[in-house]
Scaffold this motif. Sequence first.
Motif, PDB file in Angstrom:
ATOM      1  N   ILE A  73     -16.166   1.870  -1.475  1.00  0.00           N
ATOM      2  CA  ILE A  73     -15.860   2.534  -2.745  1.00  0.00           C
ATOM      3  C   ILE A  73     -14.795   3.597  -2.523  1.00  0.00           C
ATOM      4  O   ILE A  73     -13.863   3.741  -3.325  1.00  0.00           O
ATOM      5  N   GLY A  74     -14.902   4.345  -1.419  1.00  0.00           N
ATOM      6  CA  GLY A  74     -13.891   5.356  -1.104  1.00  0.00           C
ATOM      7  C   GLY A  74     -12.516   4.738  -0.900  1.00  0.00           C
ATOM      8  O   GLY A  74     -11.507   5.272  -1.369  1.00  0.00           O
ATOM      9  N   ILE A  75     -12.455   3.603  -0.205  1.00  0.00           N
ATOM     10  CA  ILE A  75     -11.174   2.929   0.000  1.00  0.00           C
ATOM     11  C   ILE A  75     -10.599   2.456  -1.331  1.00  0.00           C
ATOM     12  O   ILE A  75      -9.396   2.621  -1.599  1.00  0.00           O
ATOM     13  N   ALA A  76     -11.442   1.892  -2.185  1.00  0.00           N
ATOM     14  CA  ALA A  76     -10.967   1.414  -3.487  1.00  0.00           C
ATOM     15  C   ALA A  76     -10.456   2.569  -4.337  1.00  0.00           C
ATOM     16  O   ALA A  76      -9.389   2.451  -4.971  1.00  0.00           O
ATOM     17  N   ILE A  77     -11.159   3.683  -4.349  1.00  0.00           N
ATOM     18  CA  ILE A  77     -10.698   4.846  -5.113  1.00  0.00           C
ATOM     19  C   ILE A  77      -9.389   5.361  -4.529  1.00  0.00           C
ATOM     20  O   ILE A  77      -8.478   5.756  -5.265  1.00  0.00           O
ATOM     21  N   GLY A  78      -9.269   5.340  -3.209  1.00  0.00           N
ATOM     22  CA  GLY A  78      -8.028   5.769  -2.575  1.00  0.00           C
ATOM     23  C   GLY A  78      -6.858   4.885  -2.955  1.00  0.00           C
ATOM     24  O   GLY A  78      -5.750   5.375  -3.219  1.00  0.00           O
ATOM     25  N   GLY A  82      -3.698   6.195  -5.038  1.00  0.00           N
ATOM     26  CA  GLY A  82      -2.354   6.042  -4.500  1.00  0.00           C
ATOM     27  C   GLY A  82      -1.453   5.269  -5.435  1.00  0.00           C
ATOM     28  O   GLY A  82      -0.280   5.623  -5.631  1.00  0.00           O
ATOM     29  N   PHE A  83      -1.982   4.213  -6.025  1.00  0.00           N
ATOM     30  CA  PHE A  83      -1.197   3.424  -6.975  1.00  0.00           C
ATOM     31  C   PHE A  83      -0.825   4.257  -8.188  1.00  0.00           C
ATOM     32  O   PHE A  83       0.318   4.245  -8.648  1.00  0.00           O
ATOM     33  N   SER A  84      -1.799   4.997  -8.719  1.00  0.00           N
ATOM     34  CA  SER A  84      -1.548   5.814  -9.905  1.00  0.00           C
ATOM     35  C   SER A  84      -0.495   6.877  -9.630  1.00  0.00           C
ATOM     36  O   SER A  84       0.409   7.097 -10.446  1.00  0.00           O
ATOM     37  N   ILE A  85      -0.596   7.537  -8.484  1.00  0.00           N
ATOM     38  CA  ILE A  85       0.366   8.586  -8.153  1.00  0.00           C
ATOM     39  C   ILE A  85       1.757   7.999  -7.937  1.00  0.00           C
ATOM     40  O   ILE A  85       2.751   8.516  -8.459  1.00  0.00           O
ATOM     41  N   SER A  86       1.843   6.908  -7.161  1.00  0.00           N
ATOM     42  CA  SER A  86       3.168   6.345  -6.868  1.00  0.00           C
ATOM     43  C   SER A  86       3.824   5.764  -8.117  1.00  0.00           C
ATOM     44  O   SER A  86       5.036   5.876  -8.288  1.00  0.00           O
ATOM     45  N   GLU A  87       3.051   5.144  -9.004  1.00  0.00           N
ATOM     46  CA  GLU A  87       3.625   4.600 -10.235  1.00  0.00           C
ATOM     47  C   GLU A  87       3.943   5.714 -11.225  1.00  0.00           C
ATOM     48  O   GLU A  87       4.940   5.661 -11.922  1.00  0.00           O
ATOM     49  N   GLY A  88       3.102   6.724 -11.286  1.00  0.00           N
ATOM     50  CA  GLY A  88       3.333   7.824 -12.216  1.00  0.00           C
ATOM     51  C   GLY A  88       4.547   8.647 -11.851  1.00  0.00           C
ATOM     52  O   GLY A  88       5.249   9.161 -12.727  1.00  0.00           O
ATOM     53  N   GLU A  92       9.972   6.009  -4.382  1.00  0.00           N
ATOM     54  CA  GLU A  92      10.548   4.911  -3.616  1.00  0.00           C
ATOM     55  C   GLU A  92       9.510   4.370  -2.640  1.00  0.00           C
ATOM     56  O   GLU A  92       8.453   4.976  -2.433  1.00  0.00           O
ATOM     57  N   GLU A  93       9.811   3.239  -2.042  1.00  0.00           N
ATOM     58  CA  GLU A  93       8.813   2.495  -1.263  1.00  0.00           C
ATOM     59  C   GLU A  93       8.264   3.286  -0.085  1.00  0.00           C
ATOM     60  O   GLU A  93       7.064   3.262   0.181  1.00  0.00           O
ATOM     61  N   GLU A  94       9.101   3.997   0.641  1.00  0.00           N
ATOM     62  CA  GLU A  94       8.631   4.734   1.821  1.00  0.00           C
ATOM     63  C   GLU A  94       7.692   5.874   1.435  1.00  0.00           C
ATOM     64  O   GLU A  94       6.656   6.071   2.052  1.00  0.00           O
ATOM     65  N   LYS A  95       8.037   6.604   0.399  1.00  0.00           N
ATOM     66  CA  LYS A  95       7.170   7.696  -0.039  1.00  0.00           C
ATOM     67  C   LYS A  95       5.869   7.158  -0.638  1.00  0.00           C
ATOM     68  O   LYS A  95       4.813   7.752  -0.480  1.00  0.00           O
ATOM     69  N   ALA A  96       5.952   6.028  -1.327  1.00  0.00           N
ATOM     70  CA  ALA A  96       4.749   5.419  -1.896  1.00  0.00           C
ATOM     71  C   ALA A  96       3.792   4.995  -0.791  1.00  0.00           C
ATOM     72  O   ALA A  96       2.570   5.118  -0.933  1.00  0.00           O
ATOM     73  N   PHE A  97       4.341   4.509   0.340  1.00  0.00           N
ATOM     74  CA  PHE A  97       3.489   4.137   1.468  1.00  0.00           C
ATOM     75  C   PHE A  97       2.679   5.335   1.945  1.00  0.00           C
ATOM     76  O   PHE A  97       1.483   5.224   2.210  1.00  0.00           O
ATOM     77  N   TRP A  98       3.317   6.478   2.069  1.00  0.00           N
ATOM     78  CA  TRP A  98       2.609   7.665   2.546  1.00  0.00           C
ATOM     79  C   TRP A  98       1.600   8.162   1.527  1.00  0.00           C
ATOM     80  O   TRP A  98       0.525   8.651   1.894  1.00  0.00           O
ATOM     81  N   ILE A  99       1.894   8.022   0.257  1.00  0.00           N
ATOM     82  CA  ILE A  99       0.928   8.401  -0.781  1.00  0.00           C
ATOM     83  C   ILE A  99      -0.292   7.482  -0.702  1.00  0.00           C
ATOM     84  O   ILE A  99      -1.442   7.943  -0.731  1.00  0.00           O
ATOM     85  N   TYR A 100      -0.053   6.168  -0.588  1.00  0.00           N
ATOM     86  CA  TYR A 100      -1.160   5.220  -0.442  1.00  0.00           C
ATOM     87  C   TYR A 100      -1.999   5.551   0.791  1.00  0.00           C
ATOM     88  O   TYR A 100      -3.227   5.645   0.717  1.00  0.00           O
TER      89      TYR A 100
END
Length: 133
Positions: A73-78, A82-88, A92-100
């Motif tokens: 559940i923790g992994i799914a919430i993470g 991460g998806f919500s933050i990177s899409e919101g 760019e792809e590299e920064k989205a990786f670190w957010i995820y």
Amino acid sequence: MFGEIVPLFAILGVFFAPVLVVWIILEFRKSKLRNNEKMALIAQGIIPPEESRTKLKTNPNRFVSLRNGIVLIGIAIGILTGFSISEGMALEEEKAFWIYSSSILLFLGIGYLIYFFVTRNMTISNDNELPQE
């Protein structure tokens, strides 16, 4: 994208394939030796002991199931965070990786802490004991 993954699979295959072959050979030998041992006992007129498969089945440890559930559940919430933050933020792809990565690790850690606090005062009950006659 797939051009970067192919060498990884090749390297894993080179190292994993021999291990798999050796494991299969050792399991076959173990099975053959066990069979030869049983046949020798039968030839001497001794009934071989039953396999361990016929023993009483034990109940699974519920703590492991609880831990795995909380961690997943923790992994799914993470991932969702991460998806919500990177899409919101339209990153760019590299920064989205670190957010995820950071959000998955954060919620994974929170999941382990929740598991620790939930099971801190619990005890394992042994329901698998045979009744005394």
